[in-house]
Design a protein around this motif. Structure first.
Motif, PDB file in Angstrom:
ATOM      1  N   ALA A 197      -4.126  -0.408  15.579  1.00 29.13           N
ATOM      2  CA  ALA A 197      -3.026   0.356  14.684  1.00 29.13           C
ATOM      3  C   ALA A 197      -3.292   1.693  14.375  1.00 29.13           C
ATOM      4  N   ILE A 198      -4.425   2.100  14.367  1.00 33.94           N
ATOM      5  CA  ILE A 198      -4.931   3.335  13.967  1.00 33.94           C
ATOM      6  C   ILE A 198      -5.373   4.288  15.334  1.00 33.94           C
ATOM      7  N   GLU A 199      -4.821   3.768  16.493  1.00 32.82           N
ATOM      8  CA  GLU A 199      -5.042   4.545  17.632  1.00 32.82           C
ATOM      9  C   GLU A 199      -4.407   5.984  17.619  1.00 32.82           C
ATOM     10  N   LYS A 200      -3.141   6.222  17.090  1.00 37.18           N
ATOM     11  CA  LYS A 200      -2.599   7.493  17.111  1.00 37.18           C
ATOM     12  C   LYS A 200      -3.327   8.349  16.313  1.00 37.18           C
ATOM     13  N   PRO A 201      -3.505   8.167  14.789  1.00 36.41           N
ATOM     14  CA  PRO A 201      -4.509   9.344  14.177  1.00 36.41           C
ATOM     15  C   PRO A 201      -5.724   9.346  14.926  1.00 36.41           C
ATOM     16  N   LEU A 202      -6.345   8.357  15.599  1.00 35.56           N
ATOM     17  CA  LEU A 202      -7.582   8.620  16.243  1.00 35.56           C
ATOM     18  C   LEU A 202      -7.584   9.619  17.319  1.00 35.56           C
ATOM     19  N   LEU A 203      -6.531   9.472  18.059  1.00 41.82           N
ATOM     20  CA  LEU A 203      -6.210  10.390  19.485  1.00 41.82           C
ATOM     21  C   LEU A 203      -5.890  11.917  19.028  1.00 41.82           C
ATOM     22  N   GLU A 204      -5.176  12.040  17.673  1.00 43.92           N
ATOM     23  CA  GLU A 204      -4.933  13.131  17.351  1.00 43.92           C
ATOM     24  C   GLU A 204      -6.139  14.155  16.848  1.00 43.92           C
ATOM     25  N   PHE A 205      -6.947  13.238  16.119  1.00 40.98           N
ATOM     26  CA  PHE A 205      -8.268  13.836  15.610  1.00 40.98           C
ATOM     27  C   PHE A 205      -9.128  14.236  16.722  1.00 40.98           C
ATOM     28  N   LEU A 206      -9.209  13.253  17.767  1.00 44.25           N
ATOM     29  CA  LEU A 206     -10.235  13.512  18.734  1.00 44.25           C
ATOM     30  C   LEU A 206      -9.952  14.512  19.912  1.00 44.25           C
ATOM     31  N   GLN A 207      -8.657  14.948  19.827  1.00 42.03           N
ATOM     32  CA  GLN A 207      -8.182  15.815  20.892  1.00 42.03           C
ATOM     33  C   GLN A 207      -8.908  17.295  20.413  1.00 42.03           C
ATOM     34  N   ASN A 208      -9.285  17.825  21.420  1.00 48.12           N
ATOM     35  CA  ASN A 208      -9.961  19.402  21.309  1.00 48.12           C
ATOM     36  C   ASN A 208     -10.960  19.062  20.305  1.00 48.12           C
ATOM     37  N   LYS A 209     -11.833  18.146  20.385  1.00 50.23           N
ATOM     38  CA  LYS A 209     -12.996  18.137  19.633  1.00 50.23           C
ATOM     39  C   LYS A 209     -14.209  17.637  20.625  1.00 50.23           C
ATOM     40  N   PRO A 210     -14.680  18.354  21.485  1.00 53.24           N
ATOM     41  CA  PRO A 210     -15.732  18.049  22.475  1.00 53.24           C
ATOM     42  C   PRO A 210     -17.024  17.516  21.955  1.00 53.24           C
ATOM     43  N   ASN A 211     -17.342  17.692  20.786  1.00 51.64           N
ATOM     44  CA  ASN A 211     -18.436  17.295  20.138  1.00 51.64           C
ATOM     45  C   ASN A 211     -18.384  15.840  19.423  1.00 51.64           C
ATOM     46  N   VAL A 212     -17.195  15.238  19.439  1.00 52.52           N
ATOM     47  CA  VAL A 212     -16.698  14.062  18.860  1.00 52.52           C
ATOM     48  C   VAL A 212     -16.654  12.982  19.775  1.00 52.52           C
ATOM     49  N   ARG A 213     -17.356  11.843  19.476  1.00 53.32           N
ATOM     50  CA  ARG A 213     -17.062  10.585  20.451  1.00 53.32           C
ATOM     51  C   ARG A 213     -16.880   9.309  19.386  1.00 53.32           C
ATOM     52  N   LEU A 214     -16.144   8.331  20.025  1.00 50.76           N
ATOM     53  CA  LEU A 214     -15.963   7.205  19.411  1.00 50.76           C
ATOM     54  C   LEU A 214     -16.599   6.016  19.974  1.00 50.76           C
ATOM     55  N   GLN A 215     -17.732   5.685  19.327  1.00 51.47           N
ATOM     56  CA  GLN A 215     -18.362   4.516  19.719  1.00 51.47           C
ATOM     57  C   GLN A 215     -17.996   3.395  19.548  1.00 51.47           C
ATOM     58  N   ILE A 216     -17.734   2.371  20.298  1.00 51.05           N
ATOM     59  CA  ILE A 216     -17.322   0.876  19.981  1.00 51.05           C
ATOM     60  C   ILE A 216     -18.458   0.094  20.403  1.00 51.05           C
ATOM     61  N   CYS A 217     -18.994  -0.765  19.558  1.00 46.28           N
ATOM     62  CA  CYS A 217     -19.819  -1.737  19.925  1.00 46.28           C
ATOM     63  C   CYS A 217     -19.109  -3.243  19.822  1.00 46.28           C
ATOM     64  N   SER A 218     -19.239  -3.843  20.817  1.00 46.91           N
ATOM     65  CA  SER A 218     -18.289  -5.281  20.754  1.00 46.91           C
ATOM     66  C   SER A 218     -18.969  -6.013  21.930  1.00 46.91           C
ATOM     67  N   ASP A 219     -18.215  -7.134  22.009  1.00 50.59           N
ATOM     68  CA  ASP A 219     -18.721  -8.222  23.083  1.00 50.59           C
ATOM     69  C   ASP A 219     -18.078  -8.076  24.283  1.00 50.59           C
ATOM     70  N   SER A 220     -16.908  -7.164  24.221  1.00 54.25           N
ATOM     71  CA  SER A 220     -16.115  -6.961  25.436  1.00 54.25           C
ATOM     72  C   SER A 220     -15.565  -5.081  25.395  1.00 54.25           C
ATOM     73  N   TYR A 221     -15.355  -4.815  26.650  1.00 58.04           N
ATOM     74  CA  TYR A 221     -14.696  -3.463  26.386  1.00 58.04           C
ATOM     75  C   TYR A 221     -13.116  -3.512  25.884  1.00 58.04           C
ATOM     76  N   PRO A 222     -12.999  -2.350  25.238  1.00 60.47           N
ATOM     77  CA  PRO A 222     -11.611  -2.266  24.427  1.00 60.47           C
ATOM     78  C   PRO A 222     -10.368  -1.951  25.265  1.00 60.47           C
ATOM     79  N   HIS A 223     -10.123  -2.445  26.377  1.00 59.90           N
ATOM     80  CA  HIS A 223      -8.852  -2.265  27.259  1.00 59.90           C
ATOM     81  C   HIS A 223      -7.652  -1.927  26.345  1.00 59.90           C
TER      82      HIS A 223
END
Length: 354
Positions: A197-223
């Protein structure tokens, strides 16, 4: 000692891990000896065997899931019978997931623990949950919203927060900002739609910031997060790594929707971030609001624009974040720790407080 049998969910289920198993040592010190009788079988195990197909589309998975469900019914009856040897029974959520089962065989007195709005799932399940609530000698509700619902069927309700073991979940005293600004989301894969549900603002934020990473810790990969694939640093969740995964993050995320199901959430993801001194960006919904009101722990969001603004604000002040949002560990220890929850639970069961 008051001897209590706990009918809990799977070993990996957060509600049973934190609301019951994690409190067993603290309750023993308060005169309550809890024996855990966990559920062993689950239809979820069929997903582990055939992870890339849905049950409805794979006959093999359908047969396997049905077999696990039959085993679950049989083993749960055995647990209920065994619990009758104890002074009291402590029931976590549902005996069998999804529908009523052996509730009529439970020996009183019993205590009922609820930490999610599971009564919203279906009318059949609601009837079983309502019956458990009305028959319980005491109901332990995870928050005000759940307690309000339970008050329709019971007059003896104690609000018990989901307990945080602050001896484990605590700030890393050696933490320093590193070259990457790490945004963390940690949780079960069933909650991926909230992150979607917040994929769009996350994408807008992450673009053009090479020193930022989105770490997801879960039981399966978020396809499910189709547009964020190039930014995701996936780490498989494990009980051994869960503390360090949080401690090493710069900020933690907890998006949830504006609905009654979310209002039934007990903000545990947010509490774990706070306990480790990690500032959070969360939805302004339910119990999240209660925690934000207690002190400087993070930023609450309502709109998509709020999420983008909050992320930019955190990034702008990334080297001072833990000074700006420093009150999390203290708030968790004072209001949501194992000691707090164990005192409330023990008093209701006839034990004593420390």
């Amino acid at each position: 000692m008051i001897e209590v049998a706990a009918l809990t969910d799977l070993s990996s289920t957060p509600s049973s891990r934190f609301r019951i198993r994690g409190m067993i040592p603290a309750l023993k010190n308060r005169g309550i000896l809890v024996t855990d009788l966990p559920r062993v079988y689950s239809t979820e195990r069929s997903s582990q065997k055939f992870p890339n197909t849905r049950i409805s589309r794979d006959p093999r998975k359908m047969v396997l899931a049905a077999g696990f469900h039959v085993c679950d019914l049989a083993q749960s009856l055995k647990r209920v019978v065994k619990a009758q040897k104890y002074t009291a029974t402590w029931i976590s959520r549902e005996i069998v997931i999804g529908h009523p089962s052996w509730e009529n065989f439970i020996k009183k007195p019993y205590y009922y623990d609820i930490d999610d709005a599971i009564f919203l799932r279906s009318k059949v399940l609601k009837r079983g949950i309502d019956r458990l609530i009305s028959g319980a000698d005491c109901v332990f509700a995870g928050n005000e919203f759940l307690a309000d619902y339970c008050s329709k069927f019971s007059s003896n309700i104690v609000i018990v927060p989901t307990a945080v073991d602050t001896s484990r979940f605590c700030p890393n005293p050696n933490w320093v900002p590193n070259e990457y600004f790490t945004i963390l989301w940690s949780g079960t894969s069933s909650s991926f739609p909230y992150l979607k549900a917040i994929e769009k603002p996350l994408l807008e934020f992450l673009q053009n910031k090479p020193n930022v990473r989105l770490q997801i810790c879960s039981d399966s990969y978020p396809h499910l997060l189709t547009t964020l694939q190039n930014y995701i640093d996936f780490q498989l969740w494990s009980p051994e790594a869960e503390v360090s995964q949080i401690q090493d993050a710069d900020i933690g995320l907890m998006p949830i929707p504006e609905n009654d199901w979310a209002r039934g959430k007990c903000a545990y993801k947010m509490l774990l971030y706070n306990a480790c001194g990690v500032p959070c960006v969360v939805s302004n919904v339910g119990m999240n609001c209660d925690i934000l009101a207690k002190g400087n722990v993070g930023i609450g969001c309502t709109t998509t624009k709020d999420w983008r603004t909050a992320l930019e604000t955190m990034y702008l002040h990334r080297f001072e974040l833990r000074k700006i949002y420093s009150e999390g560990p203290t708030i968790v220890k004072q209001h949501y720790s194992c000691d707090v929850a164990a005192n409330l639970t023990a008093r209701a069961m006839g034990g004593y407080s420390l």
